[in-house]
Design a protein around this motif. Structure first.
Motif, short mmCIF file in Angstrom:
data_model
loop_
_atom_site.label_atom_id
_atom_site.label_comp_id
_atom_site.label_asym_id
_atom_site.label_seq_id
_atom_site.Cartn_x
_atom_site.Cartn_y
_atom_site.Cartn_z
N LEU A 130 -5.63 -2.24 -6.14
CA LEU A 130 -4.50 -2.09 -5.24
C LEU A 130 -4.47 -0.72 -4.55
O LEU A 130 -3.89 -0.58 -3.47
CB LEU A 130 -3.18 -2.32 -6.00
N ARG A 180 -3.31 -8.79 -0.68
CA ARG A 180 -4.05 -7.54 -0.83
C ARG A 180 -5.48 -7.89 -1.22
O ARG A 180 -5.69 -8.75 -2.08
CB ARG A 180 -3.42 -6.66 -1.93
N SER A 181 -6.45 -7.26 -0.61
CA SER A 181 -7.84 -7.59 -0.91
C SER A 181 -8.75 -6.37 -0.83
O SER A 181 -8.57 -5.51 0.03
CB SER A 181 -8.34 -8.67 0.07
N LYS A 182 -9.69 -6.34 -1.76
CA LYS A 182 -10.71 -5.30 -1.77
C LYS A 182 -11.93 -5.83 -2.52
O LYS A 182 -11.83 -6.24 -3.67
CB LYS A 182 -10.22 -4.01 -2.44
N PRO A 214 0.83 -1.21 0.00
CA PRO A 214 0.00 0.00 0.00
C PRO A 214 0.86 1.25 0.00
O PRO A 214 2.05 1.21 0.32
CB PRO A 214 -0.78 -0.11 1.32
N LYS A 240 -8.71 -10.19 -4.92
CA LYS A 240 -7.62 -10.49 -3.99
C LYS A 240 -6.35 -10.80 -4.78
O LYS A 240 -6.42 -11.27 -5.92
CB LYS A 240 -7.97 -11.70 -3.12
N ALA A 259 -6.85 -1.44 -1.57
CA ALA A 259 -6.90 -2.79 -1.01
C ALA A 259 -6.27 -2.87 0.38
O ALA A 259 -5.30 -2.17 0.68
CB ALA A 259 -6.21 -3.77 -1.95
N ASP A 260 -6.85 -3.73 1.21
CA ASP A 260 -6.29 -3.99 2.54
C ASP A 260 -5.04 -4.85 2.40
O ASP A 260 -4.85 -5.54 1.39
CB ASP A 260 -7.32 -4.71 3.41
N LEU A 261 -4.22 -4.82 3.44
CA LEU A 261 -2.99 -5.61 3.46
C LEU A 261 -3.03 -6.60 4.61
O LEU A 261 -3.34 -6.23 5.74
CB LEU A 261 -1.77 -4.70 3.62
#
Length: 202
Positions: free
Chosen positions: A82, A101-103, A31, A107, A85-87
């Motif tokens: 990205l 990484r996911s949103k 991120p 993923k 996206a969460d880490l």
């Protein structure tokens, strides 16, 4: 830090770049802003101020390294998810770095080899049947080359397609399945089956 105007041998530089690319692969999927020092993208050498603040080496750039930086930049542009996206850090050892990484419905699993030898890695279940989208040093899903890396993407549907809606509508009309059970089936398909509806026989 004391200024040291380092000049690597050809072999030292080559080995340094190998390590550097794996680091960049990890950094590229992290991120935040992709921040580097001036000249890093073309192989400027030097340690400490002011040795690492040399002028740009016009005409003597490491063009292959510069191209790699451009590739990482293009990935960050093309993979829109990205940006938000969460880490999740999944594994950090002396040998391997693994994070996700996911949103929403997208993923990506990123695995980086921190060593100069080949490494196998355990692939999380939801990525086992996925192909690596981006690779470094002849790496692939489940295997990393020396200082290699992979990015494996998993994108699944969050909405039913028209054909899937028709299939469920037919199921509702032709069977005694209640709408409540049908809703549970839809939720199962989307959350547990990654949006893939298996064939059925009634």
């Amino acid at each position: 830090m004391k200024e040291i105007d380092i000049k690597l041998t050809e072999e030292e530089y080559k080995r340094g770049v190998e390590k550097y690319l794996s680091y960049l692969m990890a950094l590229g999927f992290m991120p935040g802003n992709f921040t580097i020092f001036y000249g890093d993208e073309v192989g400027v050498e030097g340690l400490g101020n002011l040795a690492n603040r040399k002028t740009y080496p016009w005409g003597k750039e490491d063009k292959s390294l510069l191209e790699f930086f451009r590739s990482i930049g293009n990935i960050r542009i093309n993979e829109e998810f990205l940006k938000r996206a969460d880490l999740s850090m999944l594994k950090v050892t002396r040998d391997v770095l693994m994070f996700e990484r996911s949103k929403d419905n997208e993923k990506a699993l990123v695995v980086v080899n921190r060593t100069d030898s080949e490494k196998d890695f355990d692939v999380p279940t939801e990525y086992q049947k996925k192909e690596a989208v981006y690779t470094l040093k002849k790496s692939r899903n489940g295997h990393l080359g020396p200082y290699g890396a992979v990015m494996i993407k998993n994108k699944y549907q969050t909405e039913l397609t028209s054909s899937e809606i028709s299939m469920f509508d037919k199921l509702l009309k032709e069977t005694n399945v209640s709408i409540g059970i049908l809703n549970v089936c839809i939720l199962y398909v989307l959350s547990e089956k990654n949006g893939e509806i298996p064939s059925f026989n009634y």
